[in-house]
Write an enzyme that holds these catalytic residues in place. Structure first.
Site, PDB file in Angstrom:
ATOM      1  N   LYS A 112      -0.837   4.763  22.369  1.00  0.00           N
ATOM      2  CA  LYS A 112      -2.167   5.385  22.275  1.00  0.00           C
ATOM      3  C   LYS A 112      -3.154   4.932  23.349  1.00  0.00           C
ATOM      4  CE  LYS A 112      -3.114   4.890  17.652  1.00  0.00           C
ATOM      5  NZ  LYS A 112      -3.879   5.102  16.443  1.00  0.00           N
ATOM      6  N   LYS A 193       5.511  11.157   8.009  1.00  0.00           N
ATOM      7  CA  LYS A 193       4.970  10.487   6.829  1.00  0.00           C
ATOM      8  C   LYS A 193       3.586  11.041   6.480  1.00  0.00           C
ATOM      9  CE  LYS A 193       3.179   6.427   7.167  1.00  0.00           C
ATOM     10  NZ  LYS A 193       1.921   6.632   6.433  1.00  0.00           N
ATOM     11  N   LYS A 196      -3.168   8.917   5.835  1.00  0.00           N
ATOM     12  CA  LYS A 196      -4.578   9.183   5.569  1.00  0.00           C
ATOM     13  C   LYS A 196      -5.340   9.593   6.813  1.00  0.00           C
ATOM     14  CE  LYS A 196      -5.249   4.275   4.888  1.00  0.00           C
ATOM     15  NZ  LYS A 196      -5.018   3.665   6.213  1.00  0.00           N
TER      16      LYS A 196
HETATM   17  P1  ATP Z   1      -2.945   5.566   8.893  1.00  0.00           P
HETATM   18  O1  ATP Z   1      -2.810   7.015   9.155  1.00  0.00           O
HETATM   19  O2  ATP Z   1      -4.303   5.016   9.161  1.00  0.00           O
HETATM   20  O3  ATP Z   1      -1.844   4.717   9.479  1.00  0.00           O
HETATM   21  P2  ATP Z   1      -1.559   5.434   6.379  1.00  0.00           P
HETATM   22  O4  ATP Z   1      -1.759   6.448   5.307  1.00  0.00           O
HETATM   23  O5  ATP Z   1      -0.302   5.496   7.180  1.00  0.00           O
HETATM   24  O6  ATP Z   1      -2.843   5.457   7.289  1.00  0.00           O
HETATM   25  P3  ATP Z   1      -1.578   2.586   6.322  1.00  0.00           P
HETATM   26  O7  ATP Z   1      -2.958   2.013   6.395  1.00  0.00           O
HETATM   27  O8  ATP Z   1      -0.739   2.634   7.556  1.00  0.00           O
HETATM   28  O9  ATP Z   1      -1.697   4.035   5.669  1.00  0.00           O
HETATM   29  O10 ATP Z   1      -0.786   1.819   5.188  1.00  0.00           O
HETATM   30  C1  ATP Z   1      -1.407   1.393   3.991  1.00  0.00           C
HETATM   31  C2  ATP Z   1      -0.344   1.192   2.934  1.00  0.00           C
HETATM   32  O11 ATP Z   1       0.058   2.467   2.418  1.00  0.00           O
HETATM   33  C3  ATP Z   1       0.929   0.523   3.431  1.00  0.00           C
HETATM   34  O12 ATP Z   1       1.374  -0.345   2.430  1.00  0.00           O
HETATM   35  C4  ATP Z   1       1.887   1.666   3.606  1.00  0.00           C
HETATM   36  O13 ATP Z   1       3.237   1.269   3.450  1.00  0.00           O
HETATM   37  C5  ATP Z   1       1.466   2.597   2.490  1.00  0.00           C
HETATM   38  N1  ATP Z   1       1.732   3.990   2.822  1.00  0.00           N
HETATM   39  C6  ATP Z   1       1.129   4.702   3.788  1.00  0.00           C
HETATM   40  N2  ATP Z   1       1.569   5.962   3.807  1.00  0.00           N
HETATM   41  C7  ATP Z   1       2.508   6.058   2.837  1.00  0.00           C
HETATM   42  C8  ATP Z   1       3.341   7.117   2.360  1.00  0.00           C
HETATM   43  N3  ATP Z   1       3.279   8.337   2.916  1.00  0.00           N
HETATM   44  N4  ATP Z   1       4.177   6.873   1.344  1.00  0.00           N
HETATM   45  C9  ATP Z   1       4.234   5.642   0.789  1.00  0.00           C
HETATM   46  N5  ATP Z   1       3.477   4.608   1.174  1.00  0.00           N
HETATM   47  C10 ATP Z   1       2.611   4.790   2.195  1.00  0.00           C
HETATM   48 MG    MG Z   2       0.081   4.117   8.868  1.00  0.00          MG
END
Ligand code: ATP
Ligand code: MG
Length: 327
Positions: A112, A193, A196
């Protein structure tokens, strides 16, 4: 209370059903097994262009949602990272122990930021802040999925180098593999995946989505053109969309995806099942969210007390690091 468990959630977007099933629900379930520190890593939400008002609103929403998801201030310490200045202060000390070459190798930066003059310096250095987040609490074990492994390896390297150079200040944590948790894929692109920070959120179920919105998003979920009698089945390679819906049902209801597929005749029926399962999980969270949102002083007090506790437990670690470095 045997070991320390630390989990931070970055307010980079509205929390998703994936975050709940994969992170928040297990965090709530483990509150009696460890000394838990559960934080909002707001400083990590500023490594790329961000809007202050959006960030402020997301932090407020995260505080209430963490409580609504069952994180319990009588059993876990809930806090906001920026309310504990030791995180940023130790990060600077650790930057003096980290090499630019190490940071250049970090995947996020390579993908990035590298080679772009307007990349924020914080996108280069945030892995050191993560090392600080971890080392301040002296956990002996850090369970990490593959996407975070590189960060914890850096934390270990930096801790080891610091201890060798300046004296034994940090506990070098072991990396452990967490139990395989739920992993929810994006409904609109089941090869990616659910995240958020995804902006157009057609395939992302948010924890505060109305039941109608959930229904619409699942109705539009990508499946495939198979209309055979056993179209609803688990097949991770050939049927990623259908398998994702089955995983979703399984994670929400506590069955296996194979069991969830049993007797479901059509994709329409599968989507109805998935909608009902998701709404049943979200409903109590949303009900508690509404009740807590009406009591902002309670939420404020919980996070103020949590931050005070974090400042207390991290102070000796920061003081030892400062002294070892000659400050
Ligand atoms: P970002 O887009 O900011 O990376 P994210 O939704 O991927 O957000 P993270 O902040 O990377 O979330 O991760 C927070 C927690 O949520 C971690 O424990 C991660 O394993 C879990 N998590 C994130 N996305 C998923 C998903 N799609 N399914 C299951 N667990 C998830
Ligand atoms: Mg993430």
């Amino acid at each position: 209370m045997s070991h320390t468990r630390l989990s931070l959630l970055t307010p980079s977007g509205h929390l998703t059903l994936g975050n709940y099933l994969g992170a928040l629900r297990p965090m709530a379930a483990q509150q009696d097994d460890a000394t838990c520190y559960y934080g909002i890593s707001d400083l990590h939400a500023m490594t790329t262009a961000h809007d202050p008002t959006t960030l402020r609103d997301l932090i407020a929403e995260f505080r209430v949602l963490m409580l609504a998801c069952g994180l319990d201030p009588t059993r876990a310490t809930l806090f906001r990272q920026s309310s504990v200045p030791a995180h940023a202060e130790l990060a600077y000390l650790l930057e003096c122990t980290t090499y630019v070459g190490e940071l250049n190798r970090m995947i996020q930066f390579k993908e990035k930021g590298r080679g772009r003059p307007m990349t924020r310096a914080s996108l280069h250095t945030y892995p050191v802040l993560m090392a600080s987040d971890i080392l301040l609490y002296r956990p002996t074990h850090v369970p990490v999925g593959d996407d975070q492994r590189q960060h914890v390896e850096l934390a270990r390297d930096v801790a080891q180098r610091f201890n060798l150079t300046y004296g034994p200040v940090f506990t070098v944590p072991e990396i452990t593999v967490p139990p395989a948790g739920a992993r929810v894929m994006d409904l609109a692109d089941p090869t990616r995946k659910m995240s958020k920070s995804t902006r157009e959120g057609a395939g992302v179920i948010r924890l505060l989505d109305d039941p109608d919105v959930v229904r619409r998003k699942i109705a539009r979920a990508v499946t495939d053109s198979d209309t055979g009698p056993s179209a609803v089945r688990v097949d991770r390679d050939a049927k990623p969309g259908v398998t994702n819906l089955l995983d979703l049902v399984a994670a929400c209801t506590g069955t296996s995806p194979e069991e969830a597929a049993d007797g479901v005749p059509t994709y329409g029926a599968l989507k109805k099942l998935a909608t009902d399962a998701a709404v049943a999980v979200l409903e109590p969270v949303q009900r508690r969210y509404a009740a807590l949102a009406a009591d902002p002083m309670y939420v404020e007090d919980v996070f103020a007390a949590g931050a005070a506790h974090c400042r207390e437990v991290t102070a000796p670690v920061l003081a030892a690091a400062r002294e070892a470095m000659g400050l």
